[in-house]
Design a protein around this motif. Sequence first.
Motif, mmCIF file in Angstrom:
data_model
loop_
_atom_site.group_PDB
_atom_site.id
_atom_site.type_symbol
_atom_site.label_atom_id
_atom_site.label_comp_id
_atom_site.label_asym_id
_atom_site.label_seq_id
_atom_site.Cartn_x
_atom_site.Cartn_y
_atom_site.Cartn_z
ATOM 1 N N UNK A 41 1.456 -1.493 0.175
ATOM 2 C CA UNK A 41 -0.296 0.006 -0.209
ATOM 3 C C UNK A 41 0.964 1.314 -0.130
ATOM 4 N N UNK A 42 2.101 1.282 0.902
ATOM 5 C CA UNK A 42 2.600 2.778 0.879
ATOM 6 C C UNK A 42 3.463 2.393 -0.295
ATOM 7 N N UNK A 43 4.176 1.383 -1.289
ATOM 8 C CA UNK A 43 4.860 1.634 -1.885
ATOM 9 C C UNK A 43 3.973 2.024 -2.685
ATOM 10 N N UNK A 44 2.337 1.741 -3.197
ATOM 11 C CA UNK A 44 1.623 1.976 -4.807
ATOM 12 C C UNK A 44 1.461 3.669 -4.235
ATOM 13 N N UNK A 45 1.465 4.009 -3.213
ATOM 14 C CA UNK A 45 1.683 5.513 -2.982
ATOM 15 C C UNK A 45 2.306 6.741 -3.112
ATOM 16 N N UNK A 46 3.436 6.128 -3.120
ATOM 17 C CA UNK A 46 4.728 6.392 -3.014
ATOM 18 C C UNK A 46 5.463 6.628 -4.197
ATOM 19 N N UNK A 96 -0.882 5.107 8.537
ATOM 20 C CA UNK A 96 0.338 5.206 7.994
ATOM 21 C C UNK A 96 0.692 7.011 9.086
ATOM 22 N N UNK A 97 -1.463 7.210 8.584
ATOM 23 C CA UNK A 97 -1.691 8.702 8.944
ATOM 24 C C UNK A 97 -0.980 9.500 9.927
ATOM 25 N N UNK A 98 -1.548 8.501 11.244
ATOM 26 C CA UNK A 98 -1.144 9.017 12.318
ATOM 27 C C UNK A 98 0.278 8.667 12.557
ATOM 28 N N UNK A 99 0.617 7.718 11.881
ATOM 29 C CA UNK A 99 2.353 7.596 11.594
ATOM 30 C C UNK A 99 3.329 8.637 11.036
ATOM 31 N N UNK A 100 2.225 9.203 10.401
ATOM 32 C CA UNK A 100 3.267 10.173 10.101
ATOM 33 C C UNK A 100 3.478 10.221 8.166
ATOM 34 N N UNK A 101 3.789 8.784 7.861
ATOM 35 C CA UNK A 101 3.871 8.588 6.459
ATOM 36 C C UNK A 101 2.774 8.680 5.576
ATOM 37 N N UNK A 102 1.780 9.644 5.196
ATOM 38 C CA UNK A 102 1.297 9.783 4.195
ATOM 39 C C UNK A 102 0.002 10.536 4.849
ATOM 40 N N UNK A 108 -15.521 14.627 -1.457
ATOM 41 C CA UNK A 108 -15.997 13.523 -2.248
ATOM 42 C C UNK A 108 -15.144 12.334 -1.465
ATOM 43 N N UNK A 109 -14.331 11.309 -2.101
ATOM 44 C CA UNK A 109 -13.976 10.293 -0.952
ATOM 45 C C UNK A 109 -12.589 11.177 -0.400
ATOM 46 N N UNK A 110 -11.811 10.467 0.268
ATOM 47 C CA UNK A 110 -10.879 11.196 0.521
ATOM 48 C C UNK A 110 -9.379 10.439 -0.236
ATOM 49 N N UNK A 111 -8.642 11.299 -0.299
ATOM 50 C CA UNK A 111 -7.217 10.995 -1.332
ATOM 51 C C UNK A 111 -6.126 11.122 -0.884
ATOM 52 N N UNK A 112 -5.475 10.272 -1.147
ATOM 53 C CA UNK A 112 -4.017 10.066 -0.188
ATOM 54 C C UNK A 112 -2.933 10.785 -1.067
ATOM 55 N N UNK A 113 -1.884 11.322 -0.233
ATOM 56 C CA UNK A 113 -0.549 11.977 -0.499
ATOM 57 C C UNK A 113 0.901 11.030 0.272
ATOM 58 N N UNK A 114 1.131 10.562 -0.749
ATOM 59 C CA UNK A 114 3.167 9.888 -0.140
ATOM 60 C C UNK A 114 4.101 10.497 0.574
ATOM 61 N N UNK A 115 3.602 12.200 -0.295
ATOM 62 C CA UNK A 115 3.954 13.259 -0.107
ATOM 63 C C UNK A 115 3.673 14.460 1.321
ATOM 64 N N UNK A 116 4.707 14.077 2.246
ATOM 65 C CA UNK A 116 4.182 14.422 3.584
ATOM 66 C C UNK A 116 4.548 16.072 4.138
ATOM 67 N N UNK A 117 5.903 16.609 3.156
ATOM 68 C CA UNK A 117 6.248 18.041 3.107
ATOM 69 C C UNK A 117 5.200 18.902 2.674
ATOM 70 N N UNK A 118 5.361 19.582 4.187
ATOM 71 C CA UNK A 118 4.598 20.850 3.497
ATOM 72 C C UNK A 118 4.175 21.543 2.020
ATOM 73 N N UNK A 119 3.185 21.312 1.833
ATOM 74 C CA UNK A 119 3.165 21.909 0.599
ATOM 75 C C UNK A 119 1.258 21.639 0.390
ATOM 76 N N UNK A 120 0.574 22.105 -0.955
ATOM 77 C CA UNK A 120 -0.707 22.534 -0.532
ATOM 78 C C UNK A 120 -1.025 21.815 -2.067
ATOM 79 N N UNK A 121 -2.629 22.348 -2.642
ATOM 80 C CA UNK A 121 -2.727 22.010 -3.996
ATOM 81 C C UNK A 121 -3.160 22.594 -5.170
ATOM 82 N N UNK A 122 -3.824 21.923 -5.687
ATOM 83 C CA UNK A 122 -4.529 22.774 -7.175
ATOM 84 C C UNK A 122 -4.666 21.726 -7.435
#
Lengths: 171, 171
Positions: free
Chosen positions: B26-31, B65-71, B79-93
């Motif tokens: 799961x993590x690999x797919x997200x990353x 993974x989210x609680x751990x801060x990896x995701x 809409x449904x939740x979406x996930x981001x493997x990039x946990x650095x501070x950033x925003x979205x378009x």
Amino acid sequence: MNLPLQEIEARFRRHAVRLTRQRAAIYAALAATTSHPSADDLYRIVKRRQPMISRNTVYYTLGVLRTAGLVREVNVGHDMARYDGNVSLHHHLICLGCGQIMDVMDDELNRLQLSNGQAKGFDVLRHRVEFYGYCVSCQQARRDVSPHRRLAPSFIEGGEHGKQFKGHQES
Amino acid sequence: MNLPLQEIEARFRRHAVRLTRQRAAIYAALAATTSHPSADDLYRIVKRRQPMISRNTVYYTLGVLRTAGLVREVNVGHDMARYDGNVSLHHHLICLGCGQIMDVMDDELNRLQLSNGQAKGFDVLRHRVEFYGYCVSCQQARRDVSPHRRLAPSFIEGGEHGKQFKGHQES
DNA sequence: CTCCAGCCAGGAATGATTCCTACATAGCAC
DNA sequence: GTGCTATGTAGGAATCATTCCTGGCTGGAG
């Protein structure tokens, strides 16, 4: 500051929205608060005066009012949608503890925009800014529970897994 | 740019997350993607290699993974939740047509803050900024459908009632 | 190698929202 | 005011992402 029916009528006419008892009540309830109620909050409020109203009508009406531009939908996390009778350009400040949503009026935030390089060819129409934190009483409540422990906000979005504020209080 | 198992193992250990076949996948797919997949997207991707995996495991793992801060969880509209493997501070378009989500890295946005007056005593921990518009191909598609009509964005949030992008495509 | 806290699969439950349908009504024309 | 019709309403059923529950499995500490 209750909106006179006459003013509701004028706004509905201006936005080509047909006036019904139910719609007037829903819109009035929304306009009378700054608490950003959910559809179900509005259903419960309006039901006090119109016990026959259906939840469906509330959803349908909110859709109509939103499309007409009389109401704005606010989404926080993947909790239920919340509604805002203030359709002027503004942003929000959200309590991670109790879920309350405060309006933030700030021209500088309103003017934010992406550079051409960042926009990747998108035709950007709007943006939103949300600040998350704990309101005064939730700060207090957290101090009472865990006196000397401060949870490090180790990740940006999503909170502490066991989600907070599944519901919220009407004033 | 597939993440070597060894690196996943290291990150999991660093964040005290127990390593299992399912979690690694799961993590690999997200990353491996920048497309911000939903839980169900990830379920379908991982299922190709692990047909026995359950949707439940995907949800549970994403929570861990989210609680751990990896995701990071990204919410767009209701809409449904979406996930981001990039946990650095950033925003979205975000594209209002197809729902695609692009990362926006911008220090100025990262540094935004409320004045004391605006913060109403909140202890503000984080904020997010989202830009909404139409990506290049959705701009084209809209021109094709309604050649000389430009819908005025008459309200800030919520779109045109008949909601857009109920789903989205994996690259 | 053993053991058990924590994980996994699968199925059932939840809950906000949407869909469907038959009846009611706003508001225009007369 | 009356009639007409497009539109709104109530209520019940359906949807669907997500969570809950349960009983068997397993990673990894010792």
